[in-house]
Structures are given as structure tokens and as C-alpha cells.
Design a protein around this motif. Structure first.
Motif, short mmCIF file in Angstrom:
data_model
loop_
_atom_site.label_atom_id
_atom_site.label_comp_id
_atom_site.label_asym_id
_atom_site.label_seq_id
_atom_site.Cartn_x
_atom_site.Cartn_y
_atom_site.Cartn_z
N ARG A 134 0.81 -1.08 -0.02
CA ARG A 134 -0.13 -0.07 0.09
C ARG A 134 0.77 1.25 -0.02
O ARG A 134 1.86 1.46 0.75
CB ARG A 134 -0.94 0.13 1.26
N PRO A 135 0.62 2.21 -0.79
CA PRO A 135 1.29 3.76 -0.77
C PRO A 135 0.93 4.08 0.79
O PRO A 135 -0.28 4.09 1.28
CB PRO A 135 0.81 4.23 -1.88
N ALA A 136 1.89 4.81 1.33
CA ALA A 136 1.66 5.43 2.56
C ALA A 136 2.50 6.78 2.63
O ALA A 136 3.50 6.81 2.74
CB ALA A 136 2.08 4.31 3.84
N PHE A 137 1.82 7.62 2.93
CA PHE A 137 2.31 9.18 2.95
C PHE A 137 2.11 9.51 4.41
O PHE A 137 1.30 8.71 5.11
CB PHE A 137 1.93 10.11 2.18
N ASP A 138 2.72 10.43 4.85
CA ASP A 138 2.55 10.90 6.14
C ASP A 138 1.04 10.85 6.70
O ASP A 138 0.86 10.61 7.79
CB ASP A 138 3.31 12.45 6.37
N GLY A 139 0.12 11.62 5.83
CA GLY A 139 -1.34 11.56 6.27
C GLY A 139 -1.77 10.58 6.46
O GLY A 139 -2.81 10.39 7.24
N ILE A 140 -1.63 9.30 5.76
CA ILE A 140 -2.11 8.00 5.57
C ILE A 140 -1.75 7.38 7.07
O ILE A 140 -2.74 7.04 7.98
CB ILE A 140 -1.59 7.32 4.53
#
Length: 388
Positions: A134-140
Motif C-alpha cells: 500500500r502507498p503510505a504518506f505521512d497523512g495516511i
């Protein structure tokens, strides 16, 4: 500093955005030779306009490093990569799961080249997670870790934090993992692999909230500008906001005197008789009736005179001008990439090497020839343009 703790350590940083570069910068501040290995187009967070938001964002995370530009999709790039790996002590990456392997620097691949490497891979969920792809940036991660749920007013929407907290916390854990790995290598003579998850890193901050939810059956909720389970919080003043923390009986008694409200005293009459949290809204209204009638500076001064912890709610520009911040050198400047001008960056809370703030971030591939003995030969169209 007399001796740089990591002056004999070479770090290869395959990093972009925040977590990997922040880890690399922490290590560079301690004297490590941090080599930023970049594709021809460079780190995705590089700015294209001087002192734009993206430009200062990049500068704040990449000072005091060297840059090698490699096209890891080419045979020449792979040959150069192997040469670099043989000279390195540490590999740090925050590329998505699977990308290091695809580009030839997964842990199993680099271990065959240099079995003493300390390798740290920071990703959203870790290599073995059911969410690994899964893509995961800070907000996620803020959303999944409970941070968003716990932030905001009780009757309002959940709110993200105002800073990139998971990215920076993960970068800090990555730097710790590097140090633990180097310590283990010193003792056992072997390298190591740390599979670091952003979500795990943030969960480590939950403290008692996890036990409340799982064992006590009480799901922690948002409390706005108050502090959960402690009598402290934010109050409106005549010209801004203040944070008050009358935690002890002595402080509470002193506060009641300042705001001239003896009716506050019975709610905390003895260390074992603190009923304030049961009447918090009522008590807060009494306190805030006084703070609203006085400017921030006066509230802070009068509370300080009687030993009640109190602070202004700083804006970032007010923080930057604060005497403590200036005295501790937490507002620093570094040269702009290319050396024409400077950019303001946060200082370091730790002692750092003398060159930490005298060298800005490198341009893409600036040190390729110096390190590998070959000059970069990228596709010029792939380089981001900078407009001065």
C-alpha cells in the motif's frame, strides 16, 4: 564538538521526501559521510524555483551531504552501485517496498556485496506486512495511527497535526536503528537489517491510550486544547492564547489567587482530593473569564511570578524570535544549493559537527566524479530546471 562520533562512517542514502533524508541529515550532523544516491531527475522533493516552498523543504532535510547520480536501470549504474556498496557502512532508504530490490539495492542483494552493511529500510508498513504494497504518506499514517482521531475538538472533525509528525518520528527511529546496528556490528562483526514501519513508529507514541482501549474498554477521544487526564490546557487571552498547567496543589492555590477566585479552591483541597476533572468545564469558565480580560504577556508574567507554568501559544514567526530559541541557536541558515544566497533552517537539538550548517544540499550528482571517478552523464531533459 571535539571529535565527530561518526567521522569514520559512510552512509548511502537512497531517500526522498522526509523520513530517509531526515535520518541521513541526523547522521551527517554527527560527522558521517552521507552520500545521497539520486536518479538523473534527482530526489522527488527537490525544488525547481529558488526559495519556493519545495526548495526550502528540500534544504531543510539535505544539508551537509554529497550527491552521486546513478541510473540504476542501466548496467553502468549497477556497476557503480556495487563499487559504492563496497565502501559503505550503512544503507538507509525510505523507498516503497519492492523498489530497492527492483533497482538492485535490496538487502539480500547488497549483503552479498558487503555483509557488514547496516541496512535500514523505512516504509509505511514494513516489508512483511499485509499492507506492504500500500502507498503510505505521512497523512495516511496520521490517520491510521490514532493521531488524527485524537486531535481536534471533542464535538468537531478529527484533525491532522500541523507538522509531518510520522515522517520525522520514523526518521528519528531510523537514525536510532543505524546506531544500534553499528553497535551490534562492533560487537559481533556482522551487518544487520532493520525493517522499520511508519505505522509502528507512530504506535509507539500511544502510551496509555492503547491499554485504555484494549484493556479498560474506554476508547480515548479528542479533548481539543485540553490535556487528557491532567488539568492543563489552552485559554483565550485578550490578544491571543495561553497554555496553563496548574498541575499541583500549590500551583492550583496560586492560580486561584491570581485570578481572584477562591471558589476554585475546594475542588483541589488536598493531594488526595482532586475533583477538578469532574468539573472541568465550570472551572475553565472561571479561569478564562480572567484570562480574557488580560493580554498574553501579562497572563504569562503574573502566573510566572507565582510559579504556575504558563506559556504563550507561539506562531512559528514568534517562536523564531524567542530569546531561548536564539540563545540555543535553533534558527540557523545554510547556503542555497549553488551557494548564491542562504535559506533559514531549524537548528539541531544535539551537538553537531562544525560543518553541519556551513554546507547546503548538493546539486544532483555534484560529487559523482569525486566519489566514483566518473562524471555524470544524465539526460539533460530529466533534470528539473531552476529559475533564479
Amino acid at each position: 564538538m571535539d571529535a565527530a562520533p561518526l567521522s569514520d562512517i559512510r552512509v548511502l542514502e537512497f531517500g526522498h521526501y522526509i523520513a530517509g533524508p531526515f535520518c541521513g541529515q541526523i547522521l551527517a550532523d554527527q560527522g558521517a559521510d552521507v552520500i545521497k544516491v539520486e536518479p538523473p531527475e534527482g530526489d522527488a522533493s527537490r525544488g525547481t524555483e529558488t526559495l519556493s516552498y519545495n526548495d526550502v523543504y528540500f534544504h531543510a532535510l539535505n544539508r551537509n551531504k554529497r550527491s552521486v547520480m546513478l541510473d540504476l536501470k542501466s548496467d553502468a549504474g549497477q556497476e557503480a552501485l556495487v563499487a559504492l556498496l563496497r565502501t559503505a557502512d550503512v544503507v538507509v532508504t525510505n523507498y516503497a517496498v519492492g523498489i530497492p530490490e527492483r533497482l538492485g539495492f535490496g538487502y539480500a542483494q547488497v549483503r552479498d556485496v558487503n555483509p557488514r552493511l547496516v541496512y535500514v529500510h523505512a516504509s509505511g508498513f514494513g516489508n512483511d506486512s499485509p499492507y506492504a504494497k500500500r502507498p503510505a504518506f505521512d497523512g495516511i499514517i496520521q490517520a491510521m495511527s490514532g493521531l488524527v482521531h485524537l486531535t481536534g475538538e471533542p464535538d468537531g472533525m478529527p484533525m491532522q497535526a500541523g507538522l509531518f509528525v510520522p515522517d520525522h518520528v520514523t526518521g528519528l527511529y531510523a537514525a536510532l536503528a543505524v546506531m544500534f546496528g553499528l553497535s551490534r556490528r562492533g560487537a559481533a562483526g556482522e551487518g544487520s537489517f532493520t525493517d522499520l514501519s511508519m505505522l509502528d513508529s507512530m504506535m509507539s507514541l500511544l502510551g496509555p491510550c492503547l491499554a485504555e482501549a484494549v484493556q479498560l474498554g474506554v476508547s480515548p477521544m479528542r479533548v481539543g486544547s485540553k490535556v487528557r487526564r491532567s488539568y492543563a490546557g489552552t485559554y483565550t487571552a485578550a490578544d491571543g492564547y495561553v497554555y496553563l498547567a496548574p498541575m499541583t496543589l500549590r500551583m492550583w492555590t496560586a492560580l486561584a489567587g491570581v485570578v481572584d477566585a477562591p471558589e476554585l479552591l475546594p475542588y483541589f483541597a488536598a493531594p488526595a482530593a482532586d475533583t477538578r476533572l469532574d468539573h472541568r468545564d465550570e472551572l475553565d469558565r472561571t479561569i478564562e473569564a480572567w484570562t480574557r480580560a488580560h493580554p498574553v504577556a501579562e497572563v504569562v508574567a503574573r502566573m510566572g511570578d507565582v510559579g504556575v507554568p504558563c506559556s504563550p501559544i507561539f506562531t512559528v514567526d514568534a517562536l523564531a524570535a524567542d530569546p531561548h530559541v536564539r540563545h540555543r541557536a535553533m534558527v540557523r541558515s545554510i547556503p542555497l544549493e549553488g551557494g548564491d544566497g542562504e535559506v533559514i533552517v531549524p537548528g539541531s537539538p544535539l551537538p553537531v559537527v562544525g560543518t553541519a550548517f556551513s554546507t547546503g544540499p548538493p546539486s544532483i550528482g555534484q560529487h559523482t566524479k569525486e566519489i566514483l571517478g566518473t562524471a555524470p552523464d544524465p539526460d539533460p531533459a530529466a533534470r528539473p530546471a531552476r529559475s533564479e
